[in-house]
Design a protein around this motif. Structure first.
Motif, PDB file in Angstrom:
ATOM      1  N   THR A 117       1.121  -1.515   0.009  1.00  0.00           N
ATOM      2  CA  THR A 117      -0.079   0.088   0.191  1.00  0.00           C
ATOM      3  C   THR A 117       0.922   1.286   0.396  1.00  0.00           C
ATOM      4  O   THR A 117       1.930   1.097   0.471  1.00  0.00           O
ATOM      5  N   GLU A 118       0.308   2.737  -0.940  1.00  0.00           N
ATOM      6  CA  GLU A 118       0.810   3.761  -0.478  1.00  0.00           C
ATOM      7  C   GLU A 118       0.120   4.383  -0.065  1.00  0.00           C
ATOM      8  O   GLU A 118       0.850   5.764   0.599  1.00  0.00           O
ATOM      9  N   ASN A 119      -0.742   4.512   1.322  1.00  0.00           N
ATOM     10  CA  ASN A 119      -1.820   5.120   1.820  1.00  0.00           C
ATOM     11  C   ASN A 119      -1.655   4.903   3.191  1.00  0.00           C
ATOM     12  O   ASN A 119      -0.795   4.711   3.870  1.00  0.00           O
ATOM     13  N   PHE A 120      -0.549   5.913   3.023  1.00  0.00           N
ATOM     14  CA  PHE A 120       0.659   6.989   4.788  1.00  0.00           C
ATOM     15  C   PHE A 120      -0.554   7.133   5.384  1.00  0.00           C
ATOM     16  O   PHE A 120      -1.006   8.639   5.398  1.00  0.00           O
ATOM     17  N   ASN A 121      -2.417   6.565   6.441  1.00  0.00           N
ATOM     18  CA  ASN A 121      -2.867   7.179   6.760  1.00  0.00           C
ATOM     19  C   ASN A 121      -2.566   6.386   8.357  1.00  0.00           C
ATOM     20  O   ASN A 121      -1.935   5.117   8.619  1.00  0.00           O
ATOM     21  N   GLU A 122      -3.961   6.470   8.661  1.00  0.00           N
ATOM     22  CA  GLU A 122      -3.872   5.771  10.579  1.00  0.00           C
ATOM     23  C   GLU A 122      -4.235   4.729   9.776  1.00  0.00           C
ATOM     24  O   GLU A 122      -3.422   3.573  10.805  1.00  0.00           O
ATOM     25  N   GLU A 123      -4.863   3.561   9.887  1.00  0.00           N
ATOM     26  CA  GLU A 123      -5.214   2.461   9.177  1.00  0.00           C
ATOM     27  C   GLU A 123      -4.305   2.041   8.767  1.00  0.00           C
ATOM     28  O   GLU A 123      -3.566   0.813   9.044  1.00  0.00           O
ATOM     29  N   SER A 124      -3.620   2.328   7.375  1.00  0.00           N
ATOM     30  CA  SER A 124      -2.630   1.732   6.495  1.00  0.00           C
ATOM     31  C   SER A 124      -1.313   1.083   7.667  1.00  0.00           C
ATOM     32  O   SER A 124      -0.494   0.234   7.732  1.00  0.00           O
ATOM     33  N   VAL A 125      -1.262   2.457   8.764  1.00  0.00           N
ATOM     34  CA  VAL A 125      -0.156   2.496   9.452  1.00  0.00           C
ATOM     35  C   VAL A 125      -0.001   0.929  10.563  1.00  0.00           C
ATOM     36  O   VAL A 125       0.570   1.071  10.992  1.00  0.00           O
ATOM     37  N   LYS A 126      -1.274   1.103  10.876  1.00  0.00           N
ATOM     38  CA  LYS A 126      -2.057   0.457  12.522  1.00  0.00           C
ATOM     39  C   LYS A 126      -1.792  -1.469  11.414  1.00  0.00           C
ATOM     40  O   LYS A 126      -1.049  -2.460  12.690  1.00  0.00           O
ATOM     41  N   TYR A 164      13.701  17.190   9.645  1.00  0.00           N
ATOM     42  CA  TYR A 164      13.318  17.295  10.919  1.00  0.00           C
ATOM     43  C   TYR A 164      12.200  17.091  11.254  1.00  0.00           C
ATOM     44  O   TYR A 164      11.012  17.977  12.646  1.00  0.00           O
ATOM     45  N   LEU A 165      11.114  16.250  10.676  1.00  0.00           N
ATOM     46  CA  LEU A 165      10.117  16.377  10.389  1.00  0.00           C
ATOM     47  C   LEU A 165       9.803  14.992  11.755  1.00  0.00           C
ATOM     48  O   LEU A 165      10.504  14.490  10.959  1.00  0.00           O
ATOM     49  N   CYS A 166       8.452  15.379  11.710  1.00  0.00           N
ATOM     50  CA  CYS A 166       7.908  13.734  12.699  1.00  0.00           C
ATOM     51  C   CYS A 166       7.162  13.635  11.843  1.00  0.00           C
ATOM     52  O   CYS A 166       6.367  14.022  11.443  1.00  0.00           O
ATOM     53  N   PHE A 167       6.545  11.724  12.215  1.00  0.00           N
ATOM     54  CA  PHE A 167       5.492  11.839  12.044  1.00  0.00           C
ATOM     55  C   PHE A 167       4.713  10.649  13.148  1.00  0.00           C
ATOM     56  O   PHE A 167       4.900  10.019  13.318  1.00  0.00           O
ATOM     57  N   PRO A 168       3.870  11.507  13.867  1.00  0.00           N
ATOM     58  CA  PRO A 168       2.545  11.965  14.892  1.00  0.00           C
ATOM     59  C   PRO A 168       2.253   9.592  14.175  1.00  0.00           C
ATOM     60  O   PRO A 168       2.277   9.149  14.982  1.00  0.00           O
ATOM     61  N   LEU A 169       1.981   9.620  12.844  1.00  0.00           N
ATOM     62  CA  LEU A 169       1.068   8.460  13.206  1.00  0.00           C
ATOM     63  C   LEU A 169       2.101   7.080  13.095  1.00  0.00           C
ATOM     64  O   LEU A 169       1.192   6.443  13.510  1.00  0.00           O
ATOM     65  N   LEU A 170       3.247   7.420  12.817  1.00  0.00           N
ATOM     66  CA  LEU A 170       3.929   6.308  13.528  1.00  0.00           C
ATOM     67  C   LEU A 170       3.898   5.409  15.444  1.00  0.00           C
ATOM     68  O   LEU A 170       4.268   4.613  15.260  1.00  0.00           O
ATOM     69  N   LYS A 171       3.570   6.317  15.979  1.00  0.00           N
ATOM     70  CA  LYS A 171       3.011   5.828  17.536  1.00  0.00           C
ATOM     71  C   LYS A 171       2.601   5.162  17.126  1.00  0.00           C
ATOM     72  O   LYS A 171       2.539   3.845  18.208  1.00  0.00           O
ATOM     73  N   LEU A 172       1.630   5.367  16.199  1.00  0.00           N
ATOM     74  CA  LEU A 172       0.221   3.547  15.906  1.00  0.00           C
ATOM     75  C   LEU A 172       0.050   2.299  14.669  1.00  0.00           C
ATOM     76  O   LEU A 172      -0.124   1.537  15.540  1.00  0.00           O
ATOM     77  N   ARG A 173       2.206   2.017  14.725  1.00  0.00           N
ATOM     78  CA  ARG A 173       2.914   0.856  14.341  1.00  0.00           C
ATOM     79  C   ARG A 173       2.092   0.239  15.217  1.00  0.00           C
ATOM     80  O   ARG A 173       2.041  -0.369  15.996  1.00  0.00           O
ATOM     81  N   LYS A 174       2.580  -1.565  14.488  1.00  0.00           N
ATOM     82  CA  LYS A 174       2.223  -2.564  15.465  1.00  0.00           C
ATOM     83  C   LYS A 174       3.159  -2.574  16.000  1.00  0.00           C
ATOM     84  O   LYS A 174       4.495  -2.077  15.792  1.00  0.00           O
ATOM     85  N   LYS A 175       3.120  -3.757  17.034  1.00  0.00           N
ATOM     86  CA  LYS A 175       4.326  -3.895  17.614  1.00  0.00           C
ATOM     87  C   LYS A 175       5.311  -4.679  16.902  1.00  0.00           C
ATOM     88  O   LYS A 175       6.667  -4.065  17.957  1.00  0.00           O
ATOM     89  N   ASP A 176       5.617  -5.130  16.208  1.00  0.00           N
ATOM     90  CA  ASP A 176       6.566  -5.638  16.152  1.00  0.00           C
ATOM     91  C   ASP A 176       6.937  -5.474  14.604  1.00  0.00           C
ATOM     92  O   ASP A 176       7.254  -6.556  14.301  1.00  0.00           O
ATOM     93  N   SER A 177       5.925  -4.723  14.284  1.00  0.00           N
ATOM     94  CA  SER A 177       6.246  -3.879  12.654  1.00  0.00           C
ATOM     95  C   SER A 177       8.032  -3.468  12.386  1.00  0.00           C
ATOM     96  O   SER A 177       8.512  -3.192  13.902  1.00  0.00           O
ATOM     97  N   ILE A 178       7.591  -3.623  11.376  1.00  0.00           N
ATOM     98  CA  ILE A 178       9.732  -3.423  10.585  1.00  0.00           C
ATOM     99  C   ILE A 178       9.959  -1.822   9.994  1.00  0.00           C
ATOM    100  O   ILE A 178       8.828  -1.637   9.615  1.00  0.00           O
TER     101      ILE A 178
END
Length: 110
Positions: free
Chosen positions: A37-46, A61-75
């Motif tokens: 997927t190329e959709n960088f959104n809340e659902e795809s990150v989860k 210097y940009l942060c990506f707050p969506l990455l806080k939603l990553r699955k525990k063992d994702s890469i």
């Protein structure tokens, strides 16, 4: 099923990454379906098992707050275009320690 999220605007880069990911899972005898997927959104990150971000020059210097939603063992794979130590430190600062379950940084040197 494995879900791979690729955030990049370069079509050639994305196709190469897809080939590498497919070859990797094939070589490890992991025959589960791989969905890209190329959709960088809340659902795809989860749901992503692998997240690949290509961070262009000037956006370290940009942060990506969506990455806080990553699955525990994702890469998480971050691709940058140069090694600039102070920028790399700032980039890593954006990712809280709890967020860093697995991080790979790939440097493309022109």
């Amino acid at each position: 099923m494995k879900v791979v999220l690729i955030k990049d605007s370069n079509s050639s880069f994305k196709e190469c990454v897809k080939l590498i990911i497919n070859n990797y899972f094939y070589s490890t005898n992991d025959r589960r379906l791989i969905t890209f997927t190329e959709n960088f959104n809340e659902e795809s990150v989860k749901h992503a098992d692998v997240i690949i971000l290509n961070i262009p020059a000037g956006t370290y210097y940009l942060c990506f707050p969506l990455l806080k939603l990553r699955k525990k063992d994702s890469i998480l794979i971050i691709v940058i275009d140069e090694i600039v130590e102070h920028k790399l430190k700032e980039l890593l600062h954006c990712f809280e320690k709890k967020l860093l379950s697995f991080l790979v940084i790939v440097v493309l040197i022109n």
